[in-house]
Every structure is written in structure tokens, then in C-alpha cells.
Write a protein that holds these residues in place. Structure first.
Motif, PDB file in Angstrom:
ATOM      1  N   UNK A 128      -5.086  -6.275 -13.540  1.00 34.02           N
ATOM      2  CA  UNK A 128      -3.822  -5.500 -13.520  1.00 34.02           C
ATOM      3  C   UNK A 128      -3.786  -4.507 -12.363  1.00 34.02           C
ATOM      4  N   UNK A 129      -4.951  -4.018 -11.928  1.00 33.65           N
ATOM      5  CA  UNK A 129      -4.971  -3.046 -10.832  1.00 33.65           C
ATOM      6  C   UNK A 129      -4.622  -3.716  -9.503  1.00 33.65           C
ATOM      7  N   UNK A 132      -0.913  -4.415  -9.591  1.00 28.34           N
ATOM      8  CA  UNK A 132      -0.149  -3.179  -9.345  1.00 28.34           C
ATOM      9  C   UNK A 132      -0.110  -2.890  -7.840  1.00 28.34           C
ATOM     10  N   UNK A 179       4.191   6.795   0.038  1.00 31.52           N
ATOM     11  CA  UNK A 179       3.719   6.183  -1.202  1.00 31.52           C
ATOM     12  C   UNK A 179       2.733   5.060  -0.887  1.00 31.52           C
ATOM     13  N   UNK A 182      -0.534   6.471   0.573  1.00 26.55           N
ATOM     14  CA  UNK A 182      -1.421   7.076  -0.423  1.00 26.55           C
ATOM     15  C   UNK A 182      -2.083   6.009  -1.279  1.00 26.55           C
ATOM     16  N   UNK A 183      -1.300   4.990  -1.633  1.00 24.97           N
ATOM     17  CA  UNK A 183      -1.830   3.906  -2.446  1.00 24.97           C
ATOM     18  C   UNK A 183      -2.991   3.240  -1.707  1.00 24.97           C
ATOM     19  N   UNK A 186      -5.991   5.963  -1.139  1.00 28.42           N
ATOM     20  CA  UNK A 186      -6.737   6.378  -2.325  1.00 28.42           C
ATOM     21  C   UNK A 186      -7.261   5.162  -3.074  1.00 28.42           C
ATOM     22  N   UNK A 187      -6.365   4.296  -3.395  1.00 26.91           N
ATOM     23  CA  UNK A 187      -6.643   3.236  -4.350  1.00 26.91           C
ATOM     24  C   UNK A 187      -7.373   2.061  -3.715  1.00 26.91           C
ATOM     25  N   UNK A 190     -10.700   3.007  -2.098  1.00 27.92           N
ATOM     26  CA  UNK A 190     -11.713   3.262  -3.129  1.00 27.92           C
ATOM     27  C   UNK A 190     -12.227   1.938  -3.702  1.00 27.92           C
ATOM     28  N   UNK A 195     -15.931   2.209  -4.328  1.00 30.53           N
ATOM     29  CA  UNK A 195     -16.252   1.910  -5.723  1.00 30.53           C
ATOM     30  C   UNK A 195     -17.734   1.511  -5.806  1.00 30.53           C
TER      31      UNK A 195
ATOM     32  N   UNK B 463       5.826  10.742  -6.379  1.00 25.10           N
ATOM     33  CA  UNK B 463       4.606  10.714  -5.569  1.00 25.10           C
ATOM     34  C   UNK B 463       3.455  11.488  -6.203  1.00 25.10           C
ATOM     35  N   UNK B 466       2.099   9.558  -9.268  1.00 24.57           N
ATOM     36  CA  UNK B 466       1.310   8.389  -8.907  1.00 24.57           C
ATOM     37  C   UNK B 466      -0.046   8.819  -8.341  1.00 24.57           C
ATOM     38  N   UNK B 467       0.000   9.815  -7.522  1.00 24.26           N
ATOM     39  CA  UNK B 467      -1.212  10.368  -6.903  1.00 24.26           C
ATOM     40  C   UNK B 467      -2.199  10.794  -7.993  1.00 24.26           C
ATOM     41  N   UNK B 470      -3.627   7.760 -10.007  1.00 23.00           N
ATOM     42  CA  UNK B 470      -4.630   6.986  -9.271  1.00 23.00           C
ATOM     43  C   UNK B 470      -5.960   7.725  -9.215  1.00 23.00           C
ATOM     44  N   UNK B 474      -9.588   6.549 -10.767  1.00 24.98           N
ATOM     45  CA  UNK B 474     -10.798   6.477  -9.954  1.00 24.98           C
ATOM     46  C   UNK B 474     -11.914   7.290 -10.611  1.00 24.98           C
ATOM     47  N   UNK B 477     -13.244   5.671 -13.735  1.00 24.25           N
ATOM     48  CA  UNK B 477     -14.032   4.495 -13.374  1.00 24.25           C
ATOM     49  C   UNK B 477     -15.447   4.905 -12.973  1.00 24.25           C
TER      50      UNK B 477
END
Lengths: 252, 485
Positions: A128-129, A132, A179, A182-183, A186-187, A190, A195, B463, B466-467, B470, B474, B477
Motif C-alpha cells: 500500500x505504501x 500511495x 507536495x 516532500x513525498x 521524505x518517503x 527513506x 530504511x 501539506x 501529509x508531512x 509520513x 517512518x 517503522x
């Protein structure tokens, strides 16, 4: 010992060469787009001004940004077309579509993080991540392309749409860019670099291969389907690895 | 004889000794007037004109009153005009007026010999020149018939008075191109000027009660340009600024019409720098002398109208945008790039425009929008990359330059209609909807441009959520991973 070692060495093809190249394309174009776009959004910063002047001025930066945007649009278009065609021709499962299970997996994982579940959710080809992230970038990308075209051709657009759409498109373009940025920052960074499960780098999208060990952990449903066993039996199936012939076939 | 009678006789004798010389003088003056009377019968009336061979003319009129009050009132006409009498009136032919005046000067010198006049500085200078072959003409300074002592008999207390003894009269200076210029200086005007406390030689250096060099200029204009050089002795900063100005550039290319200091500031009537209600108006009218068309346009603008009809001192006058001394060519890119800051000097200053209900965000909204940001970069590119700049719309490209009108009272539809023409200067295929792409210096709000307001608002909320989501994911996790190990 020998078997364990072999299992660790065993690699499964996850992405085709086309997807590997596509990812390289996306990396390059988005890096250029972010660099030339963020310096325009934060034009007042010294760093931005230094960068813009290094590129030979604001006109050059805008030119680079627009044509790279055009390249990005082509990549996005081909991604969608190749995906749809592959699904229509029956080569791949429509594995990227969001299903009810994704919501269940998300809730399951949150429970797992807090210790209410013993195992993380068992996911299929894309968890799902990943979905997304993909959909946010896809929808965001389409928004960026549409608003980008409006900003590139304001006189043409105002033949049909009211003038206010231009500043609105500008607001949307720069906010949506933040947006997506940042996604990614960060995401995605990572998940693919920092990770602890992949550190120092998740190489699967560059080599096209993923270890069977990671498949068991992250995509057990897909692996089980490939090997023709129940997901619970994957751990025991070290010897029966050849049961599936799908290994090496890119599956999307 | 009785003693009393004798005393009376002595008194009468003494009295007559006192009175007689005066009576004799009276008799002589009366006699001279009598001898000159015949001349004045004709020359006391206006209308007789003497024509020289070069067609120059001089009026042969003599004012009887002035001759009576002159220092030469004891002379008869023929004592200077020798050869002329009631019986004889020879008709002499002279090449020019100057030749005639030169001849006349030699008559003066019969009595006023070099020895007698050399003690005066002015005369000493002239006599030096005479030795070099330039004969001075007496009547250039001393009038012919109404001749008075240059001093008027006064004792000078200062240099100004000394100079005034001649320069209060209608003296004139002749240039090589035959132009003439009055050398009369009105003391009242001079005293009330900003330079009222200066000495004449502070500006007219080289001149003093000892020295009076004669300078010859080709034309009146050349003289004015040369005299403006005196200003730099005190006003060196402003003088230096003018060297960078478009006016000086024109002058250095040989355009003598280009203004110099005294064209704007005047000479003997130099005004105090004034913040009075008329100060701005006077300045604009100085510029008008050479730029009448611009002035007319300005006078009709919102700024000019307020200055002229309301004596408004907040509005910009010519020098507020163009500066006074280092005036730049307004057609250059460097000037173009400075315009937003120029307008912003007033329009971003609440102390100036606040009282008229005008927004002070105009500069900020411009600078943060596409055109303003681009302008900033073009400026930097020109300065740091030496890149030839392209023009980008600044204030005056939409609002006009000298013909700026108020947008407050204007009808929005007509503003947009006019604006599309301005947009089309750069955006050639712009249509009537295009100008509304510009937010007219407004910040998006619920009432103005709600679409943009909502887009910004949505992301402002979405924003951070969402920030935070996330980051939380993290952290969870990592935490779980650590716990598992």
C-alpha cells in the motif's frame, strides 16, 4: 547452512529493463525539474540566485524547466500507456490498482507497529505504501503537466479560459511541486536508502533483481503465486524453488 | 565817512567776494547752454539717425536733461565734437558704429590722458591691452552725453558696490557673432538671491578692483556655458554629478543647447532651495522650457494635475524620477530597471500615499510576481553575466509614464480594455481575457481571486498533514524494526 546461503543468494527478477530505464529517466527529469523549479519558487534565496546565474539566467532556467517538463510528460504518458496495454494484453496483473486490501494492510501495519499484531501485513507485488507513492506522483504529475502547459502558453489558454486560471495554475503548480518534492524527499528516499531493511540502497530498481529473502518479507503473496505454494509455506520452500517458472518474467 | 558806513562797505565787499565766483560759474554754464542751444534744437528731438557705411545706425539724439546733470555740463558740444558749430556741420563718414566710437574715445583721451586714468584698475588693464593694439572704447562703460564718474562720487565699502558702480547701468557686452547681452545687475535681486552674501569675484573670478580682463566669446551661449564653470568651485559634488548626465553628454557632443547650471538655476537671481508650495511648480517649469510637450502631458496626469491645481507637494516632479544633476537617459535599460524602485519610493511608503487611500503593497506584489521576479534576474544578469538585457514590463508599461491617470476613479472595464493593448506590446497574441491573468496588485482573498485563495489554503492544510503522517510512519517503522531486533 548451504541451503540458507543459497536462499540468501537467490535473486528474483522484479523489474524489466524497460522499467529500470524508465526509473533512470524519471530520476534525471525530476531532479532537473526540482532543481530548476524550486529555485524559481524560492527565487529570493541566495542559493537560488547563484544557481540561476550559473545556468546563464532566468530565461535559460525556464527553458530547461519547460523542455524537461515535456520530457517528463512523455515518460508519464509512456508509463501509463505501457501499463494499460500490458494489462489489456493479459501480460500483467493490474497490480497497481488500489484495492480494499490496501486499506486493511495499512491498518494491520499500524497495529503491528504498536505491537497489536505479530506479523506485518502480507502484501502482493506492490504494498500500500508503494501504491500511495505511485498514485500521488502519477496524479501529481498529471496536475503538474496541465498547470505547466497553462503557464507555458498563457495567451493561448486565455482564449478559452478566464485569466484567473493562470495565477491559479501557478499556485497549484508550485504547491503540488512541494507536495511531490516532500513525498520524494521524505518517503521515497527513506524507503529506498535509509530504511534499515534496505540500507545503504535498495538496488532492485537499478539491477531489476530482488533477493528472495526480501520477497518473502515484503511481497510474500506474489512470491507464493510465483512458486505455487501457500504464503505460509514460503519459508520451507527453499528446496522447491524451481516449482515456478515465472521467475525472471517481469510482472506488472 | 562814518565808521558805520565803512563797515557796511567792507561787509558788502566780502559778500561780493563770496558770491561773485558762483555768479561767474552760473554765467558760464548759462553761456554754454546758450552755445549748445542751437545744436539741441535738432539733436534734442528724437528721430535723427546716423547711418554708417556697414548699414549700422545710431540715434543722434541727446537728452538735454542728462547733459545738464552730467559731469561734462560745463562743456559746449563743440568742445568734444570739434569742427561742429552753429555755422559748420561736416558730414563725416565712418565704416561702422565701432569705428565711430573708437574715434570718439580719442576725443576723451585729449583731456583724460593715460597718465591721469592709469590709477584705476579697470583702466590700467585696458591700457595694458592698448599697448597690445586693442584700443579701449570709453563709451562702453561711460555713457557719451550723460557721462558720470563711474563711481557716482561714492566711496566703495565693498567689492559689490565697486562693481555696481558700473554694472548698475545699462552696460552691454557684444559677442563676436554681433549678439549683445546686458551687463546690468539688479542689486535688489542679487541681494535676495541665495548668493546674496557672496562677493562678485567669488563667481567672476579673475575680476576685482584691480583686474578687469576683457573676455571675448563667440556667442552669448558660449559665454553662458563658460560662466557655468564657476559653479563647480563651490558645488563640486553636483557639478561632478552633471558630468554623468545626459545633458552633459549632449553638450560634450557639441550641442550647445544642452542646459548648464545657470540655465536651470539662473545667474544673479539664484533661488534658495525651497520647499514652499511653489517650489515644485517652479522646478517643473524650468524643465518645460526645453521639454514643453512632456510638461503638457505631465500637467494632465494625476500627478501633474495635483501639483499645478492643488499645490500638492506629495506628487513627483520631474527631478524626483529623473534626478536633478546626474540625469540619465530614460531610454536605457538601466533606467528602465530602476522604475519600480522609483515609483516605490512613494507608492510603497505609507507616509506618502497612505492619506490618499492607496495600497502600499503595489511594489511588493509587483516584485513577487512573474514580471518583477524576471526584472530582478535580468538586472543581475546584466550586471554579473554582462548579458544584454531584454525589456520586461515595469510600472510605466501598464500605467503610462508622464500621462499616468488614477486607477481609483477609472471604470474597471475600461482599464482592462486599455490594458490589453499594453499586454500586446509583449504578448502579441493576447486576447481580452488575458489581462485578468494579472492580479492588479491584489493579494488573493475570499473576495478577490477566491480560486487562488482556495488552492493556497488547501495546500497550506494538506501539506503539513501529509508531512506529519509520513514522518510518523517512518518513525514507527524504525521503532518496530529496533524492537524486533
Amino acid at each position: 547452512m548451504n541451503g540458507e546461503f543459497r536462499e540468501k543468494r537467490k535473486r528474483i527478477r522484479r523489474f524489466s529493463t524497460y522499467r529500470v530505464l524508465e526509473h533512470w529517466g524519471i530520476i534525471l527529469t525530476t531532479m532537473i525539474l526540482f532543481a530548476t523549479g524550486l529555485c524559481q519558487r524560492f527565487w529570493h534565496l541566495d542559493l537560488s540566485q547563484w544557481f540561476i546565474l550559473k545556468l546563464g539566467g532566468i530565461d535559460n532556467v525556464r527553458l530547461i524547466h519547460r523542455y524537461t517538463g515535456l520530457l517528463f510528460s512523455l515518460e508519464l504518458l509512456s508509463n501509463v500507456l505501457v501499463g494499460i496495454l500490458g494489462v489489456l494484453r493479459g501480460r500483467w496483473q493490474p497490480s497497481m490498482f488500489i484495492t480494499k486490501k490496501d486499506y486493511e494492510d495499512a491498518i494491520h501495519n499500524i497495529r503491528y507497529y504498536f505491537g497489536f499484531e505479530n506479523q506485518p501485513a502480507k502484501c502482493d507485488r506492490y504494498d500500500y505504501m508503494e501504491k500511495f507513492e505511485y498514485w500521488t506522483i502519477l496524479v501529481g504529475g498529471i496536475l503538474m503537466i496541465m498547470t505547466g502547459v497553462i503557464l507555458w502558453l498563457p495567451t493561448l489558454v486565455t482564449r478559452i479560459l478566464p485569466g484567473e486560471f493562470i495565477p491559479a495554475a501557478k499556485a497549484l503548480h508550485s504547491n503540488e511541486a512541494m507536495l511531490i518534492f516532500l513525498l520524494n524527499a521524505v518517503w521515497h528516499i527513506y524507503n529506498s536508502i535509509f530504511s534499515p531493511e534496505v540500507f545503504p540502497l535498495d538496488t532492485s530498481v537499478f539491477t531489476g533483481y530482488i533477493s528472495r529473502e526480501r520477497m518473502i518479507r515484503e511481497h510474500p503473496l506474489e512470491l507464493a503465486r510465483m512458486e505455487g505454494v501457500a504464503p505460509e509455506d514460503l519459508e520451507k520452500n527453499v528446496a522447491g524453488e524451481t516449482r515456478s517458472l515465472k521467475v525472471g518474467v517481469p510482472a506488472k | 565817512m562814518k565808521a558805520g558806513t565803512r563797515i557796511r562797505w567792507i561787509l558788502a565787499l566780502l559778500l561780493s567776494l563770496l558770491v561773485l565766483p558762483a555768479a561767474a560759474g552760473q554765467a558760464r554754464q548759462a553761456d554754454e547752454s546758450g552755445a549748445s542751444r542751437k545744436c539741441l534744437l535738432c539733436h534734442g528731438k528724437k528721430g535723427i539717425v546716423k547711418t554708417f557705411l556697414n548699414e549700422e545706425t545710431v540715434e543722434a539724439y541727446v537728452n538735454p536733461e542728462k547733459i545738464r546733470t552730467s559731469v561734462h555740463n560745463f562743456l559746449t558740444c563743440s568742445e568734444c565734437h570739434s569742427g561742429f558749430s552753429a555755422e559748420s556741420h561736416p558730414s563725416g563718414q565712418y565704416k561702422s558704429r565701432d569705428q565711430y566710437r573708437l574715434r570718439s574715445s580719442s576725443i576723451c583721451r585729449r583731456c583724460h590722458s593715460a597718465d591721469k586714468i592709469k590709477d584705476k584698475a579697470v583702466h590700467a588693464t585696458l591700457l595694458k591691452k592698448e599697448k597690445l593694439g586693442v584700443t579701449p572704447i570709453c563709451t562702453n562703460c561711460h555713457n557719451a552725453h550723460s557721462v558720470t564718474a563711474a563711481s557716482g562720487g561714492k566711496v566703495f565699502s565693498n567689492e559689490k558696490q565697486y562693481c555696481q558702480s558700473c554694472h548698475q547701468h545699462e552696460l552691454s557686452m557684444k559677442f563676436r557673432n554681433e549678439e549683445r547681452m546686458s551687463l546690468k545687475v539688479d542689486l535688489a535681486v542679487l541681494d535676495s538671491s541665495a548668493h546674496g552674501k557672496l562677493r562678485c569675484s567669488d563667481c567672476h573670478y579673475g575680476y576685482s578692483s584691480e583686474e578687469h580682463p576683457e573676455k571675448r566669446f563667440r556667442s552669448r551661449r558660449e559665454y553662458i556655458i563658460a560662466s557655468s564653470e564657476s559653479c563647480r568651485r563651490c558645488h563640486f559634488d553636483n557639478y561632478t554629478k552633471t558630468l554623468d548626465s545626459v545633458h552633459y553628454s549632449l553638450l560634450s557632443h557639441g550641442n550647445l543647447k544642452a542646459p548648464v547650471c545657470n540655465d536651470c538655476h539662473g545667474s544673479h537671481q539664484i533661488a534658495h532651495i525651497s520647499h514652499g508650495v511653489k517650489g515644485g511648480l517652479i522646478t517643473t517649469q524650468r524643465c518645460k522650457r526645453c521639454h514643453p510637450a512632456v510638461y503638457e502631458t505631465y500637467a494632465k496626469s494625476v500627478h501633474g494635475n495635483a501639483l499645478i491645481n492643488e499645490q500638492n507637494q506629495d506628487v513627483p516632479i520631474c527631478i524626483d524620477c529623473h534626478t536633478a544633476h546626474d540625469i540619465q537617459n530614460p531610454m536605457t535599460m538601466a533606467y528602465h530597471e530602476k522604475i519600480p524602485q522609483m515609483c516605490g519610493n512613494c507608492h510603497a511608503n505609507p507616509a506618502v500615499v497612505g492619506k490618499y487611500g492607496l495600497s502600499t503593497d503595489v511594489l511588493k506584489t509587483y516584485l513577487e510576481d512573474f514580471h518583477g521576479v524576471t526584472l530582478g534576474f535580468y538586472k543581475k544578469e546584466r550586471e554579473e553575466l554582462y548579458k544584454p538585457a531584454r525589456p520586461i514590463a515595469v510600472c510605466n508599461d501598464c500605467h503610462g509614464t508622464h500621462n499616468i491617470v488614477s486607477t481609483v476613479s477609472a471604470d474597471p472595464a475600461s482599464v482592462k480594455k486599455n490594458l490589453v493593448k499594453r499586454c500586446q506590446k509583449c504578448h502579441l497574441d493576447a486576447t481580452e481575457k488575458f489581462p485578468s491573468a494579472w492580479l492588479f496588485h491584489y493579494k488573493p482573498s475570499l473576495s478577490k481571486y477566491p480560486m487562488i485563495f482556495f488552492v493556497n489554503g488547501f495546500y497550506k492544510i494538506f501539506l503539513p498533514i501529509m508531512w506529519a503522517g509520513l514522518i510518523l510512519q517512518v518513525l514507527l517503522h524504525i521503532w518496530r524494526y529496533a524492537v524486533n531486533r
